[in-house]
Design a protein around this motif. Structure first.
Motif, PDB file in Angstrom:
ATOM      1  N   MET A  21       0.845  -1.177   0.000  1.00  0.00           N
ATOM      2  CA  MET A  21       0.000   0.000   0.000  1.00  0.00           C
ATOM      3  C   MET A  21       0.893   1.245   0.000  1.00  0.00           C
ATOM      4  N   PRO A  22       0.573   2.229  -0.851  1.00  0.00           N
ATOM      5  CA  PRO A  22       1.388   3.450  -0.902  1.00  0.00           C
ATOM      6  C   PRO A  22       1.313   4.241   0.399  1.00  0.00           C
ATOM      7  N   MET A  23       2.409   4.890   0.727  1.00  0.00           N
ATOM      8  CA  MET A  23       2.474   5.762   1.898  1.00  0.00           C
ATOM      9  C   MET A  23       1.734   7.071   1.576  1.00  0.00           C
ATOM     10  N   PRO A  24       1.218   7.783   2.597  1.00  0.00           N
ATOM     11  CA  PRO A  24       0.530   9.049   2.345  1.00  0.00           C
ATOM     12  C   PRO A  24       1.386  10.051   1.558  1.00  0.00           C
ATOM     13  N   SER A  25       2.691  10.089   1.818  1.00  0.00           N
ATOM     14  CA  SER A  25       3.560  11.010   1.080  1.00  0.00           C
ATOM     15  C   SER A  25       3.625  10.639  -0.401  1.00  0.00           C
ATOM     16  N   GLU A  26       3.553   9.355  -0.703  1.00  0.00           N
ATOM     17  CA  GLU A  26       3.550   8.921  -2.107  1.00  0.00           C
ATOM     18  C   GLU A  26       2.231   9.279  -2.782  1.00  0.00           C
ATOM     19  N   LEU A  27       1.131   9.194  -2.046  1.00  0.00           N
ATOM     20  CA  LEU A  27      -0.177   9.506  -2.610  1.00  0.00           C
ATOM     21  C   LEU A  27      -0.309  10.990  -2.940  1.00  0.00           C
ATOM     22  N   ARG A  28       0.376  11.850  -2.191  1.00  0.00           N
ATOM     23  CA  ARG A  28       0.310  13.291  -2.456  1.00  0.00           C
ATOM     24  C   ARG A  28       0.883  13.640  -3.824  1.00  0.00           C
ATOM     25  N   ALA A  29       1.731  12.779  -4.382  1.00  0.00           N
ATOM     26  CA  ALA A  29       2.296  13.035  -5.712  1.00  0.00           C
ATOM     27  C   ALA A  29       1.209  13.043  -6.787  1.00  0.00           C
ATOM     28  N   TYR A  30       0.082  12.394  -6.531  1.00  0.00           N
ATOM     29  CA  TYR A  30      -1.012  12.338  -7.503  1.00  0.00           C
ATOM     30  C   TYR A  30      -1.987  13.505  -7.351  1.00  0.00           C
ATOM     31  N   ALA A  31      -1.971  14.162  -6.194  1.00  0.00           N
ATOM     32  CA  ALA A  31      -2.945  15.212  -5.901  1.00  0.00           C
ATOM     33  C   ALA A  31      -2.774  16.409  -6.825  1.00  0.00           C
ATOM     34  N   GLY A  32      -3.896  16.979  -7.239  1.00  0.00           N
ATOM     35  CA  GLY A  32      -3.870  18.169  -8.072  1.00  0.00           C
ATOM     36  C   GLY A  32      -5.049  18.237  -9.008  1.00  0.00           C
ATOM     37  N   ARG A  33      -5.042  19.258  -9.824  1.00  0.00           N
ATOM     38  CA  ARG A  33      -6.097  19.455 -10.818  1.00  0.00           C
ATOM     39  C   ARG A  33      -5.596  18.935 -12.163  1.00  0.00           C
ATOM     40  N   TYR A  34      -6.471  18.262 -12.849  1.00  0.00           N
ATOM     41  CA  TYR A  34      -6.184  17.704 -14.167  1.00  0.00           C
ATOM     42  C   TYR A  34      -7.292  18.159 -15.115  1.00  0.00           C
ATOM     43  N   ASP A  35      -6.943  18.436 -16.360  1.00  0.00           N
ATOM     44  CA  ASP A  35      -7.927  18.880 -17.338  1.00  0.00           C
ATOM     45  C   ASP A  35      -8.008  17.891 -18.490  1.00  0.00           C
ATOM     46  N   SER A  36      -9.216  17.725 -19.013  1.00  0.00           N
ATOM     47  CA  SER A  36      -9.423  16.857 -20.160  1.00  0.00           C
ATOM     48  C   SER A  36      -9.731  17.708 -21.377  1.00  0.00           C
ATOM     49  N   ARG A  37      -8.897  17.609 -22.358  1.00  0.00           N
ATOM     50  CA  ARG A  37      -9.147  18.330 -23.606  1.00  0.00           C
ATOM     51  C   ARG A  37     -10.351  17.720 -24.324  1.00  0.00           C
ATOM     52  N   GLU A  38     -10.565  16.445 -24.101  1.00  0.00           N
ATOM     53  CA  GLU A  38     -11.651  15.737 -24.768  1.00  0.00           C
ATOM     54  C   GLU A  38     -13.023  16.178 -24.257  1.00  0.00           C
ATOM     55  N   THR A  39     -13.132  16.432 -22.960  1.00  0.00           N
ATOM     56  CA  THR A  39     -14.435  16.807 -22.393  1.00  0.00           C
ATOM     57  C   THR A  39     -14.525  18.280 -22.023  1.00  0.00           C
ATOM     58  N   GLY A  40     -13.388  18.951 -21.898  1.00  0.00           N
ATOM     59  CA  GLY A  40     -13.376  20.348 -21.468  1.00  0.00           C
ATOM     60  C   GLY A  40     -13.655  20.505 -19.986  1.00  0.00           C
ATOM     61  N   SER A  41     -13.618  19.402 -19.253  1.00  0.00           N
ATOM     62  CA  SER A  41     -13.909  19.425 -17.816  1.00  0.00           C
ATOM     63  C   SER A  41     -12.685  19.035 -17.010  1.00  0.00           C
ATOM     64  N   PRO A  42     -12.593  19.563 -15.801  1.00  0.00           N
ATOM     65  CA  PRO A  42     -11.470  19.202 -14.937  1.00  0.00           C
ATOM     66  C   PRO A  42     -11.766  17.975 -14.080  1.00  0.00           C
ATOM     67  N   ALA A  43     -10.734  17.469 -13.465  1.00  0.00           N
ATOM     68  CA  ALA A  43     -10.845  16.435 -12.431  1.00  0.00           C
ATOM     69  C   ALA A  43      -9.911  16.857 -11.317  1.00  0.00           C
ATOM     70  N   GLU A  44     -10.370  16.726 -10.088  1.00  0.00           N
ATOM     71  CA  GLU A  44      -9.553  17.057  -8.922  1.00  0.00           C
ATOM     72  C   GLU A  44      -9.200  15.750  -8.218  1.00  0.00           C
ATOM     73  N   VAL A  45      -7.902  15.518  -8.034  1.00  0.00           N
ATOM     74  CA  VAL A  45      -7.431  14.296  -7.381  1.00  0.00           C
ATOM     75  C   VAL A  45      -6.860  14.658  -6.026  1.00  0.00           C
ATOM     76  N   THR A  46      -7.268  13.909  -4.997  1.00  0.00           N
ATOM     77  CA  THR A  46      -6.744  14.098  -3.652  1.00  0.00           C
ATOM     78  C   THR A  46      -6.325  12.743  -3.095  1.00  0.00           C
ATOM     79  N   ALA A  47      -5.448  12.770  -2.103  1.00  0.00           N
ATOM     80  CA  ALA A  47      -5.075  11.537  -1.418  1.00  0.00           C
ATOM     81  C   ALA A  47      -6.245  11.125  -0.532  1.00  0.00           C
ATOM     82  N   ALA A  48      -6.533   9.833  -0.507  1.00  0.00           N
ATOM     83  CA  ALA A  48      -7.616   9.298   0.320  1.00  0.00           C
ATOM     84  C   ALA A  48      -7.043   8.182   1.178  1.00  0.00           C
TER      85      ALA A  48
END
Length: 140
Positions: free
Chosen positions: A1-28
């Protein structure tokens, strides 16, 4: 299982050019949570299923990294979608400042000659194929 510090590397805002909508990723708890769209109240909690891959049933998010190991985007698949691409949106605070030259050296940090010390490089605009595993939308 990934450590919390490793999961933070995925956190952030991502945009889809295909849909024009964002996705927000957070550590859970032990994985990542993805919230698709603007103002979406529902978040999808995904557990690790492999290196840079998180899932829940048939819903899969596969994160992509550049040569330096930085997470640059992810592709999302479920029973109705296949490899919907999201590219990481970098804010100025997330982009490292170019170090200034040390006395007697030229380009000590290995930064490109067109960048000046103290400046911030601008991430390249998303183009099809710029995120490994994401081919982008079909040509018109």
């Amino acid at each position: 299982m990934p450590m919390p510090s490793e999961l933070r590397a995925y956190a952030g805002r991502y945009d889809s050019r295909e849909t024009g909508s964002p996705a927000e990723v957070t550590a859970a708890d032990g994985g990542v949570a993805v919230r698709f769209g603007r103002g979406s109240l529902r978040r999808l909690e995904l557990a690790p299923v492999g290196p840079d891959v998180f899932g829940l049933g048939s819903m899969i998010a596969r994160f992509h990294r550049d040569g330096a190991g930085t997470v640059t985007g992810f592709s999302y698949s479920d029973p109705l979608l296949r490899s919907l691409c999201f590219t990481r949106s970098f804010r100025a605070a997330q982009i490292p400042v170019i170090p200034g030259p040390q006395s007697g050296t030229r380009n000590p940090g290995g930064w490109p000659d067109h960048l000046t010390p103290g400046s911030r490089p601008r991430p390249a605009a998303w183009v099809p194929g710029s995120v490994p595993g994401c081919a982008g939308p079909a040509p018109e």
